[in-house]
Design a protein around this motif. Structure first.
Motif, PDB file in Angstrom:
ATOM      1  N   THR A 126       0.803  -1.223   0.000  1.00 49.73           N
ATOM      2  CA  THR A 126       0.000   0.000   0.000  1.00 49.73           C
ATOM      3  C   THR A 126       0.832   1.267   0.000  1.00 49.73           C
ATOM      4  O   THR A 126       0.395   2.301  -0.486  1.00 49.73           O
ATOM      5  CB  THR A 126      -0.917   0.029   1.237  1.00 49.73           C
ATOM      6  N   GLY A 127       2.027   1.218   0.613  1.00 52.27           N
ATOM      7  CA  GLY A 127       2.808   2.431   0.774  1.00 52.27           C
ATOM      8  C   GLY A 127       2.324   3.303   1.907  1.00 52.27           C
ATOM      9  O   GLY A 127       2.830   4.409   2.104  1.00 52.27           O
ATOM     10  N   THR A 128       1.335   2.849   2.675  1.00 51.92           N
ATOM     11  CA  THR A 128       0.767   3.659   3.759  1.00 51.92           C
ATOM     12  C   THR A 128       1.023   3.064   5.141  1.00 51.92           C
ATOM     13  O   THR A 128       0.523   3.584   6.130  1.00 51.92           O
ATOM     14  CB  THR A 128      -0.753   3.821   3.567  1.00 51.92           C
ATOM     15  N   ASN A 129       1.779   1.987   5.221  1.00 63.39           N
ATOM     16  CA  ASN A 129       2.073   1.395   6.531  1.00 63.39           C
ATOM     17  C   ASN A 129       3.021   2.294   7.314  1.00 63.39           C
ATOM     18  O   ASN A 129       3.979   2.828   6.770  1.00 63.39           O
ATOM     19  CB  ASN A 129       2.719   0.012   6.340  1.00 63.39           C
ATOM     20  N   ASP A 130       2.742   2.455   8.619  1.00 70.32           N
ATOM     21  CA  ASP A 130       3.618   3.275   9.447  1.00 70.32           C
ATOM     22  C   ASP A 130       4.251   2.493  10.596  1.00 70.32           C
ATOM     23  O   ASP A 130       4.843   3.089  11.501  1.00 70.32           O
ATOM     24  CB  ASP A 130       2.865   4.491   9.994  1.00 70.32           C
ATOM     25  N   ARG A 131       4.132   1.169  10.564  1.00 66.87           N
ATOM     26  CA  ARG A 131       4.729   0.339  11.612  1.00 66.87           C
ATOM     27  C   ARG A 131       6.078  -0.181  11.133  1.00 66.87           C
ATOM     28  O   ARG A 131       6.171  -0.846  10.109  1.00 66.87           O
ATOM     29  CB  ARG A 131       3.789  -0.816  11.979  1.00 66.87           C
ATOM     30  N   CYS A 132       7.132   0.110  11.900  1.00 72.03           N
ATOM     31  CA  CYS A 132       8.494  -0.176  11.462  1.00 72.03           C
ATOM     32  C   CYS A 132       9.049  -1.492  11.986  1.00 72.03           C
ATOM     33  O   CYS A 132      10.059  -1.972  11.479  1.00 72.03           O
ATOM     34  CB  CYS A 132       9.430   0.955  11.907  1.00 72.03           C
ATOM     35  N   THR A 133       8.428  -2.076  13.024  1.00 69.09           N
ATOM     36  CA  THR A 133       8.979  -3.265  13.666  1.00 69.09           C
ATOM     37  C   THR A 133       8.223  -4.515  13.226  1.00 69.09           C
ATOM     38  O   THR A 133       7.000  -4.548  13.222  1.00 69.09           O
ATOM     39  CB  THR A 133       8.929  -3.132  15.199  1.00 69.09           C
ATOM     40  N   ILE A 134       8.991  -5.544  12.859  1.00 65.87           N
ATOM     41  CA  ILE A 134       8.432  -6.793  12.337  1.00 65.87           C
ATOM     42  C   ILE A 134       8.709  -7.918  13.320  1.00 65.87           C
ATOM     43  O   ILE A 134       9.821  -8.043  13.839  1.00 65.87           O
ATOM     44  CB  ILE A 134       9.068  -7.133  10.973  1.00 65.87           C
ATOM     45  N   LEU A 135       7.696  -8.737  13.559  1.00 66.03           N
ATOM     46  CA  LEU A 135       7.869  -9.955  14.348  1.00 66.03           C
ATOM     47  C   LEU A 135       8.082 -11.113  13.379  1.00 66.03           C
ATOM     48  O   LEU A 135       7.232 -11.393  12.536  1.00 66.03           O
ATOM     49  CB  LEU A 135       6.635 -10.221  15.216  1.00 66.03           C
ATOM     50  N   VAL A 136       9.233 -11.749  13.483  1.00 60.98           N
ATOM     51  CA  VAL A 136       9.583 -12.876  12.616  1.00 60.98           C
ATOM     52  C   VAL A 136       9.510 -14.148  13.454  1.00 60.98           C
ATOM     53  O   VAL A 136      10.133 -14.235  14.517  1.00 60.98           O
ATOM     54  CB  VAL A 136      11.000 -12.728  12.036  1.00 60.98           C
ATOM     55  N   THR A 137       8.740 -15.131  12.997  1.00 60.72           N
ATOM     56  CA  THR A 137       8.600 -16.379  13.744  1.00 60.72           C
ATOM     57  C   THR A 137       8.910 -17.580  12.856  1.00 60.72           C
ATOM     58  O   THR A 137       9.060 -17.450  11.647  1.00 60.72           O
ATOM     59  CB  THR A 137       7.180 -16.524  14.319  1.00 60.72           C
ATOM     60  N   ASN A 138       9.034 -18.739  13.498  1.00 67.41           N
ATOM     61  CA  ASN A 138       9.378 -20.002  12.848  1.00 67.41           C
ATOM     62  C   ASN A 138      10.790 -19.975  12.262  1.00 67.41           C
ATOM     63  O   ASN A 138      11.068 -20.583  11.232  1.00 67.41           O
ATOM     64  CB  ASN A 138       8.362 -20.390  11.761  1.00 67.41           C
ATOM     65  N   LEU A 139      11.683 -19.285  12.969  1.00 65.33           N
ATOM     66  CA  LEU A 139      13.096 -19.306  12.605  1.00 65.33           C
ATOM     67  C   LEU A 139      13.726 -20.615  13.061  1.00 65.33           C
ATOM     68  O   LEU A 139      13.205 -21.302  13.937  1.00 65.33           O
ATOM     69  CB  LEU A 139      13.826 -18.136  13.263  1.00 65.33           C
ATOM     70  N   ASN A 140      14.858 -20.961  12.475  1.00 67.69           N
ATOM     71  CA  ASN A 140      15.634 -22.111  12.932  1.00 67.69           C
ATOM     72  C   ASN A 140      16.626 -21.602  13.981  1.00 67.69           C
ATOM     73  O   ASN A 140      17.643 -20.996  13.635  1.00 67.69           O
ATOM     74  CB  ASN A 140      16.373 -22.757  11.768  1.00 67.69           C
ATOM     75  N   PRO A 141      16.353 -21.797  15.277  1.00 64.24           N
ATOM     76  CA  PRO A 141      17.197 -21.196  16.318  1.00 64.24           C
ATOM     77  C   PRO A 141      18.621 -21.726  16.345  1.00 64.24           C
ATOM     78  O   PRO A 141      19.516 -21.078  16.894  1.00 64.24           O
ATOM     79  CB  PRO A 141      16.445 -21.536  17.614  1.00 64.24           C
ATOM     80  N   ASP A 142      18.853 -22.897  15.768  1.00 65.97           N
ATOM     81  CA  ASP A 142      20.194 -23.469  15.765  1.00 65.97           C
ATOM     82  C   ASP A 142      21.107 -22.831  14.721  1.00 65.97           C
ATOM     83  O   ASP A 142      22.336 -22.965  14.799  1.00 65.97           O
ATOM     84  CB  ASP A 142      20.126 -24.980  15.519  1.00 65.97           C
ATOM     85  N   LYS A 143      20.514 -22.149  13.735  1.00 67.88           N
ATOM     86  CA  LYS A 143      21.328 -21.621  12.638  1.00 67.88           C
ATOM     87  C   LYS A 143      21.215 -20.114  12.442  1.00 67.88           C
ATOM     88  O   LYS A 143      22.020 -19.532  11.709  1.00 67.88           O
ATOM     89  CB  LYS A 143      20.941 -22.324  11.329  1.00 67.88           C
ATOM     90  N   ILE A 144      20.229 -19.486  13.078  1.00 66.94           N
ATOM     91  CA  ILE A 144      20.011 -18.054  12.828  1.00 66.94           C
ATOM     92  C   ILE A 144      20.735 -17.222  13.863  1.00 66.94           C
ATOM     93  O   ILE A 144      20.982 -17.654  15.000  1.00 66.94           O
ATOM     94  CB  ILE A 144      18.495 -17.733  12.833  1.00 66.94           C
ATOM     95  N   ASP A 145      21.122 -16.013  13.481  1.00 65.77           N
ATOM     96  CA  ASP A 145      21.612 -15.018  14.436  1.00 65.77           C
ATOM     97  C   ASP A 145      21.247 -13.637  13.895  1.00 65.77           C
ATOM     98  O   ASP A 145      20.671 -13.509  12.803  1.00 65.77           O
ATOM     99  CB  ASP A 145      23.111 -15.153  14.696  1.00 65.77           C
ATOM    100  N   GLU A 146      21.578 -12.594  14.665  1.00 70.18           N
ATOM    101  CA  GLU A 146      21.160 -11.243  14.290  1.00 70.18           C
ATOM    102  C   GLU A 146      21.794 -10.797  12.974  1.00 70.18           C
ATOM    103  O   GLU A 146      21.123 -10.163  12.144  1.00 70.18           O
ATOM    104  CB  GLU A 146      21.517 -10.259  15.411  1.00 70.18           C
ATOM    105  N   ASP A 147      23.056 -11.111  12.759  1.00 66.59           N
ATOM    106  CA  ASP A 147      23.722 -10.662  11.536  1.00 66.59           C
ATOM    107  C   ASP A 147      23.131 -11.331  10.290  1.00 66.59           C
ATOM    108  O   ASP A 147      23.028 -10.705   9.232  1.00 66.59           O
ATOM    109  CB  ASP A 147      25.217 -10.944  11.615  1.00 66.59           C
ATOM    110  N   LYS A 148      22.744 -12.586  10.426  1.00 64.47           N
ATOM    111  CA  LYS A 148      22.128 -13.265   9.283  1.00 64.47           C
ATOM    112  C   LYS A 148      20.753 -12.660   8.972  1.00 64.47           C
ATOM    113  O   LYS A 148      20.388 -12.504   7.800  1.00 64.47           O
ATOM    114  CB  LYS A 148      22.018 -14.756   9.560  1.00 64.47           C
ATOM    115  N   LEU A 149      19.999 -12.310  10.016  1.00 59.10           N
ATOM    116  CA  LEU A 149      18.727 -11.632   9.783  1.00 59.10           C
ATOM    117  C   LEU A 149      18.962 -10.264   9.153  1.00 59.10           C
ATOM    118  O   LEU A 149      18.207  -9.840   8.268  1.00 59.10           O
ATOM    119  CB  LEU A 149      17.955 -11.484  11.096  1.00 59.10           C
ATOM    120  N   PHE A 150      19.999  -9.568   9.589  1.00 61.74           N
ATOM    121  CA  PHE A 150      20.332  -8.284   8.978  1.00 61.74           C
ATOM    122  C   PHE A 150      20.589  -8.460   7.484  1.00 61.74           C
ATOM    123  O   PHE A 150      20.090  -7.685   6.658  1.00 61.74           O
ATOM    124  CB  PHE A 150      21.566  -7.683   9.642  1.00 61.74           C
TER     125      PHE A 150
END
Length: 319
Positions: A126-150
């Motif tokens: 839409t181009g009209t969203n004003d929410r900047c924070t995303i909740l990401v779920t169902n990640l693989n906790p054994d392989k993910i980290d903050e830099d990879k999400l970045f």
């Protein structure tokens, strides 16, 4: 035709659009009745949430969208963009001209953004969203980290902060620089496969991530892709593909060195080295999208012979 029969003959991603066509009370009843049910026996479980939009604007009746109250809508734009999959040329400018809906300031040069997307915003954005924070779920906790999400989310905009939720190891919060970039990330990454898991993305109830010792800060990172010429970078925004584009490569790099750097992430089907304005770049095609996504997540901003390489998804179908 009753609502359930409509849903049972539709893809699950269309549920929210269908629900938006009925009144508030009916929408609440429908959500209560359908939440958690399966479209088909044993699969396609519905996850229904209320949208932040007060109404849904549908321009075409086709396999991607449908207005059941207006069967006379066209099936596609006349003289549509040559870039497959992108919609109404006037949709972005309509956000400016309508008195009821105004583009958010973060969109900046709307004409340049429209050009980057082939003439208009992708269907569903839409181009009209004003929410900047995303909740990401169902990640693989054994392989993910903050830099990879970045590395993954920075394809769609600048990253401010990322926090992995320690009490829910497969959850993370990602704060983007603005709501439009967050909307692009949710649109293009929802359902993407990463490390064997299908990602779920929704806008968080939190407006931002509070700085804390377990929060990673990226606001000042030179690796943010939209620090310069942001509008041009939007043309690289797309859902994960099998093809990745490598830039900032060493001038004397070989295809064998590229294969050695990336082959741990999957089966490489083809590669191509080339130069643009005297700078070495490459295309690498993997067997599937998940392998290419893993390569981008793990190897964007890695180094080859003291060069920090950059990786994006390519929309090319072949080399």
């Amino acid at each position: 035709m009753d609502l359930w029969r409509k849903l049972s003959h539709s893809r699950s991603r269309l549920v929210f659009s269908l629900l938006s066509s009925i009144n508030r009370q009916s929408a609440m009843q429908a959500r209560s009745s359908l939440q958690g049910r399966n479209i088909y026996d044993g699969c396609c479980q519905l996850d229904i949430q209320f949208s932040n939009l007060s109404e849904l604007q549908v321009n075409y009746n086709n396999e991607r969208s449908r207005d059941f109250t207006n069967p006379s809508l066209p099936t596609e734009q006349r003289g549509r963009s040559s870039q497959h999959g992108y919609g109404d040329t006037g949709s972005l400018y309509a956000l400016q001209s309508s008195g009821a809906r105004v583009a958010f300031p973060q969109m900046g040069n709307t004409a340049a953004i429209a050009a980057a997307f082939g003439g208009g915003l992708p269907p569903g954005v839409t181009g009209t969203n004003d929410r900047c924070t995303i909740l990401v779920t169902n990640l693989n906790p054994d392989k993910i980290d903050e830099d990879k999400l970045f590395n993954l989310f920075s394809v769609y905009g600048n990253i401010v902060r990322i926090k992995l939720l320690r009490n829910k190891p497969d959850h993370a919060l990602v704060q983007m620089a603005d709501g439009f970039q967050a909307e692009l990330a949710v649109h293009f990454l929802k359902g993407a496969l990463l490390f064997g898991n299908k990602l779920e993305l929704n806008f968080s109830k939190y407006t931002n991530i509070t700085p804390a010792p377990d929060t990673h800060e990226y606001a000042g990172s030179s690796l943010n892709r939209f620090n310069n010429n942001a509008a041009k970078n939007y043309k690289y925004c797309c859902s994960p593909t099998k093809m990745i584009h490598l830039s900032s490569l060493p001038q004397d790099i070989t295809e064998d060195e590229i294969l050695t750097h990336l082959e741990e992430h999957g089966t490489i089907m083809n590669t191509k080295l080339f130069e643009v304005n005297g700078k070495r770049q490459a295309l690498v095609m993997f067997e599937n999208e998940e392998q290419a996504t893993e390569a981008l997540v793990c190897k964007h901003a890695s180094t080859i012979d003291r060069s920090t390489i950059r990786i994006s998804f390519s929309q090319l179908q072949s080399i």
